[in-house]
Write a protein that holds these residues in place. Structure first.
Motif: not given
Length: 206
Positions: A150-171
């Motif tokens: 992923l190099k063009v932009n982020d997912f648009g989530l607030p957590i993306d601004e923190s630059q930390v590893p995370y997991m999120t679930f999508v169904n």
């Protein structure tokens, strides 16, 4: 004689007063230093709360469907093409600038736990600047899990601004849920998180 005694008394009184003033001044300086340290600690605690805040407030938010991904075989996709609405996904996203040893610890635990995920697909999103960089830093995953750059932009989530590893679930192909910031020193939390998702979404119909 009386005058000499009075003079000595006054001199001693002034000496004692001077000592008391000096002690008070030194104690005041120590207090100021302690206050300064406490203020620094408050700033650090605030940073921790900010991370918790963005994690919580990244739940039930729509992911940017136009986020541009590139697979290891150099195929380009929009995020909406990778996340199918009739499947379930656990996304592990991390920035290339994050501690390499920390990511290695997290990745080893994810590979151990992925077998228990059953009906949930685990995918890895590496946020960095180049394919070459991703091939080196995502080496632990490329034989086991699908990896995307992923190099063009982020997912648009607030957590993306923190630059930390995370997991999120999508169904549903578009909404983030159960977002978790990953800590390499709390791998048992990661294991319990993945196991709980499996039990909640894969076994409820059994």
């Amino acid at each position: 004689m009386k005058n000499n005694r009075l003079l000595i008394f006054i001199t001693l009184a002034l000496f004692v007063f001077g000592v008391l003033i000096s002690c008070f001044y030194l104690d005041l300086r120590k207090t100021m230093k302690r206050t300064s340290v406490t203020h620094t600690n408050v700033v650090n605690v605030s940073d921790i709360y900010e991370r918790l805040y963005v994690g919580i407030h990244s739940d039930n938010m729509l992911l940017n469907p136009e986020s541009k991904l590139v697979s290891l075989d150099k195929q380009s996709y929009d995020l909406k093409e990778v996340l199918h609405p009739d499947s379930m996904y656990l996304i592990f996203k991390y920035p290339g600038s994050y501690c390499d040893d920390c990511i290695e610890k997290i990745s080893e635990r994810i590979k151990i736990m992925k077998e228990s995920m059953e009906c949930i697909h685990v995918i890895v999103i590496y946020q960095g600047s180049s394919m070459r960089e991703m091939r080196i830093k995502a080496l632990n995953f490329k034989e086991d899990l699908p990896v995307y750059l992923l190099k063009v932009n982020d997912f648009g989530l607030p957590i993306d601004e923190s630059q930390v590893p995370y997991m999120t679930f999508v169904n549903d192909g578009k909404t983030s849920k159960h977002t978790l910031i990953l800590n390499p020193n709390q791998l048992d939390v990661l294991s319990a998180y993945m196991q709980t998702l499996s039990e909640k979404y894969c076994r409820k119909g059994k």
